[in-house]
Design an enzyme around this catalytic site. Sequence first.
Site, PDB file in Angstrom:
ATOM      1  N   MET A  81       0.867  -1.174   0.026  1.00 20.50           N
ATOM      2  CA  MET A  81       0.110  -0.020  -0.073  1.00 20.50           C
ATOM      3  C   MET A  81       0.859   1.284   0.120  1.00 20.50           C
ATOM      4  O   MET A  81       2.006   1.112   0.277  1.00 20.50           O
ATOM      5  CB  MET A  81      -0.845  -0.116   1.175  1.00 20.50           C
ATOM      6  CG  MET A  81      -1.873  -1.088   1.117  1.00 20.50           C
ATOM      7  SD  MET A  81      -2.702  -1.728   2.931  1.00 20.50           S
ATOM      8  CE  MET A  81      -3.532  -0.076   3.408  1.00 20.50           C
ATOM      9  N   ASP A 238      -2.358  -5.009   0.575  1.00 22.49           N
ATOM     10  CA  ASP A 238      -2.129  -6.104   1.105  1.00 22.49           C
ATOM     11  C   ASP A 238      -2.575  -6.238   2.602  1.00 22.49           C
ATOM     12  O   ASP A 238      -3.027  -7.564   2.963  1.00 22.49           O
ATOM     13  CB  ASP A 238      -0.452  -6.307   1.085  1.00 22.49           C
ATOM     14  CG  ASP A 238       0.054  -5.183   1.992  1.00 22.49           C
ATOM     15  OD1 ASP A 238      -0.382  -4.286   2.428  1.00 22.49           O
ATOM     16  OD2 ASP A 238       1.425  -5.219   1.848  1.00 22.49           O
TER      17      ASP A 238
END
Length: 485
Positions: A81, A238
């Site tokens: 991210m 994730d």
Amino acid sequence: MSLYLGLDIGTSAVKAIIVDAEDREQASAEALLSIDRPRPLWSEQHPDAWWTAAAAVLDRLAADHPKLMSGIAAIGLSGQMLGVALVDASGRPIRPAPLWNDGRAAAECAELDSRLPDFAELAGARPMPGFSAPKILWLARHEPDAIRRTRRILLPKDYVRLCLTGDAVSDRADASATLLMDTRAGVWSPRLAEACGIATDVLPELVESGMIGGTLRPELAQRFGLRVHLPVAGGAGDNMAGAVGAGVVRTGNAFISLGTSGVYFVANDRFVPARGQGMHTHRHAVPGLFGQHGCVLSAASALTWIACILGVASIERFLAEIEAANFSPAEIPVFSPYLSGERTPHDDPLASATLSNLRAAAGPLHIGRAVLEGVAFAMADCHDALTEAGAPIETIALIGGGARSRFWGRIIATVIDRPLQLPPLAPLGPALGAARLARQASGGALTGEAERNATITLEPDAPSRAGLQERRAIYRQHYAKMRGS
């Protein structure tokens, strides 16, 4: 037999797995990535490296498992991210992407905090250096030509989606962590974008994680042996994909992930903006839920770092030797894992790692044990911060690559004094969550049969609790001494 492919664009590697409708793994592949650190506090990867690695794992699966690839019904995406990929009008990256552990934008964080007093209420967290919004403001200030050339700003997995499908799309979960979104409403915020020097028209279209977010380019379908017009799900960052992979899909479910970073994620049906202690709240990949986060910037990467310094050939063997060693509490050094600064609870990109309580008899195994404990202490800091914020923690799963070490998991369980559940497919992590979201985008169930299988419980180890508490008290002094407080 319906099959689903999960593609996870991680920090250290791109991983792909193929699972069936009951989450049974059929095949996997991996390609490594490296991080560039051209200046102090900087951490970057070139977007082309993500696509090169993603294409490599798909090529490998196509070569080794052509029959499986021809049976895939959908692709799901997950990824690290907060990375900022600037893309020009021809779809090409303009510069390397600053990553989640990049610490250059501290001054921009302070500016955003000052200019927008309701920033956390709107975005879900205060501006912190690793997040996309302040890094974009830094780029607008220091590299204005790059921003002028930018036609799209994409997250790592969404740059790979652009390569796969030609579509500039993101999901609402991953996008909410950019701090450019009205997180409660699930839409881009013109106020936040403008404060960072951009307009919302450079941001991608938004879809839900379990919806279709593009279809595979015909030439790539032929190259990888996949179906023409194969759907690519919205996917998730994730953390959220890891939650889906671990079955953390209801309020009160939580997970601790031992990946490159360490993440403590709690699902909540309430939007609870995080206003301090380096915590952050984003949308979950499950509609109607949010994720309260604590994050340790160096977790399994701290173990990799010390293993490299010590010349360890096999981390698995190193862990087994540490577990077998019969140390007395007085022999174990104390480590704080601030190799890339720290987010929770200090929100300090300048924090640095420390190692203390060293004695002449200390060897590689003593230091390795200290690193495992230091990461556990940092995860306990996250646990305390989330508990103080009222996060409804009921069950806690342990996932990520570090979850392969039950010994490490028991240390964490002991420090936080809570049992940890080891899901059957825990090491698959975000890649499994991405595959499950692909299945959902194809009309199937989000969780499969494996979710109902028995999990392993890692209980706290009462005899080692006192020694760990003593060393954690020393660990807590490290940061105060380092920062001169």
